[in-house]
Motif scaffolding. Sequence first.
Motif, mmCIF file in Angstrom:
data_model
loop_
_atom_site.group_PDB
_atom_site.id
_atom_site.type_symbol
_atom_site.label_atom_id
_atom_site.label_comp_id
_atom_site.label_asym_id
_atom_site.label_seq_id
_atom_site.Cartn_x
_atom_site.Cartn_y
_atom_site.Cartn_z
ATOM 1 N N UNK A 86 -27.385 -7.927 18.669
ATOM 2 C CA UNK A 86 -27.004 -6.576 18.234
ATOM 3 C C UNK A 86 -28.234 -5.675 18.141
ATOM 4 N N UNK A 89 -29.360 -4.516 21.476
ATOM 5 C CA UNK A 89 -28.444 -3.482 21.936
ATOM 6 C C UNK A 89 -28.734 -2.139 21.248
ATOM 7 N N UNK A 90 -28.967 -2.207 19.929
ATOM 8 C CA UNK A 90 -29.225 -0.993 19.156
ATOM 9 C C UNK A 90 -30.494 -0.296 19.637
ATOM 10 N N UNK A 109 -31.721 -1.096 3.559
ATOM 11 C CA UNK A 109 -31.070 -0.936 4.857
ATOM 12 C C UNK A 109 -32.085 -1.001 5.987
ATOM 13 N N UNK A 113 -33.678 -6.102 9.323
ATOM 14 C CA UNK A 113 -34.120 -6.922 10.464
ATOM 15 C C UNK A 113 -35.360 -7.722 10.130
ATOM 16 N N UNK A 175 -27.971 -4.880 0.709
ATOM 17 C CA UNK A 175 -27.284 -4.159 1.777
ATOM 18 C C UNK A 175 -26.257 -5.045 2.472
ATOM 19 N N UNK B 169 -29.432 5.537 13.582
ATOM 20 C CA UNK B 169 -30.653 4.901 14.074
ATOM 21 C C UNK B 169 -30.388 3.949 15.252
ATOM 22 N N UNK B 170 -29.124 3.570 15.452
ATOM 23 C CA UNK B 170 -28.772 2.671 16.553
ATOM 24 C C UNK B 170 -28.048 3.391 17.688
ATOM 25 N N UNK B 171 -27.941 4.706 17.619
ATOM 26 C CA UNK B 171 -27.196 5.441 18.641
ATOM 27 C C UNK B 171 -25.781 4.914 18.768
ATOM 28 N N UNK B 210 -23.328 2.457 23.679
ATOM 29 C CA UNK B 210 -23.647 2.876 22.313
ATOM 30 C C UNK B 210 -24.087 1.639 21.520
ATOM 31 N N UNK B 211 -24.852 1.838 20.477
ATOM 32 C CA UNK B 211 -25.326 0.713 19.670
ATOM 33 C C UNK B 211 -24.253 0.240 18.702
ATOM 34 N N UNK B 212 -24.613 -0.732 17.893
ATOM 35 C CA UNK B 212 -23.686 -1.262 16.893
ATOM 36 C C UNK B 212 -23.943 -0.614 15.548
ATOM 37 N N UNK B 214 -24.917 -0.537 11.660
ATOM 38 C CA UNK B 214 -25.608 -1.281 10.604
ATOM 39 C C UNK B 214 -25.336 -0.636 9.243
#
Lengths: 223, 249
Positions: A86, A89-90, A109, A113, A175, B169-171, B210-212, B214
């Motif tokens: 993920x 991808x982000x 938040x 990661x 979070x 922030x992840x689009x 597109x992103x995921x 969070x």
Amino acid sequence: MARTVWDSTVGKKTVMAVSGLVMLLYLVAHMIGNLKIFFGTEEFNHYAHWLRTVGEPFMHYEWTLWLIRVVLVVAVVAHAVSAYQLSRRDIRARPSKYVHKKRRASYATRTMRWGGVILGLFIVWHVLDLTTGTVHSGGFESGKPYQNVVDTFSTWYGNVIYLVAMLALGLHIRHGFWSAAQTLGAGSRTRDRALKTTANILALLLTIGFVAVPVGVMTGVVS
Amino acid sequence: MKLTLRVWRQQSADAEGAMSTYEVDGISQDMSFLEMLDTLNEELILKGEDPVAFDHDCREGICGACSLVINGDAHGPERTTTCQLHMRSFRDGDTIDIEPWRASAFPVVKDLVVDRSAFDRIIEAGGYITAPTGAAPEAHATPVPKPDADLAFEHAECIGCGACVAACPNGAAMLFTSAKVNHLNVLPQGAPERETRVLDMVGQMDAEGFGGCTLAGECATACPKGIPLVSITGMNKEWLRATRRAAKR
């Protein structure tokens, strides 16, 4: 169905939410177990031995423990692989950053990661230190966890690694728990405050409960 | 008002872009942000320079065409669209950074204009209801409970501007897609396609790159129409329900 879930960003988040909650449940039990160290060598070592005999005579010696270990490894791997995919991808979805930078999301938040990476590394060290004894500082003896714990927290680096990891854990849960509820569709306008409070309480209790052990050794309460 | 503007200039989709600095003078506090840019463009045209390209249409805050990231905020400092933002939100002598929406699913066409057709394809995947066309049906023929009607209306307010993607922030396009899914899935008219809608729209959203999510919450903060973050939770719920049902078939 498994394919649909794994191929979708929403599905992968579901995998993260479920595996995260499994690990969270384990951590609550682990933290409560750890506190037995404050009641002396015998009680703590007895508790550690009991963990191997849970379910007997239905289960053979250590079967339950191994079952839990397998579930945990599956949860950690599923959580980490989903997070990695993920995140990749982000980052691809937002290749160019804004020139005018603004930070708004909370610290917890933003550190999910890197906090997760810290926790992953910590788990490896923790298992090698107190389960297998491979990187243990003193003379590791299986069956004598009380002494092993005291040895670990008698070194400065043992304390530093542990304290940093537990702070990361608290932030991650703060979070993560609330997010898991949203991902599983359990959140709502009316429940939001209750979920955020629960996340904060869980994060605080787990951090304090875990940190109590090295602090106990450092202050000489546990020796 | 006298302002210093730092604007993203990019000749074409493939060209390298950079921030260019412009000075504008004689800006009234009552001007909208877009009128301020019009003033800049008039000056640029008179000087024989290429005017700054930016999207705009209704200038009433209802079409979703305007799309500027102003000082790092999608649609600028107020919770509204760029066209409804007025210069009184800034002070004389300010330096203002103006950038396009940033997301790989929204490639820059020129300067501040981005291609948002990815949103159209998400809508095509399921953001509609199948109904016979013709004269408008009798309004009371299909009763809708008041709370459902309110929920649907709240989500129907989405104008598809893409501020959620720009702020994320992840689009990610989760807030946009969830607004459409929740809007139609809560109504009886949307019920026949309830499952396929959410599965297909989320599938298209992922396919567009597109992103995921969070759950950073920046989308809901940026949304000029106030689509709440809990909308995403609602879509997750619908998606899980649809996935379970699809597996049973």
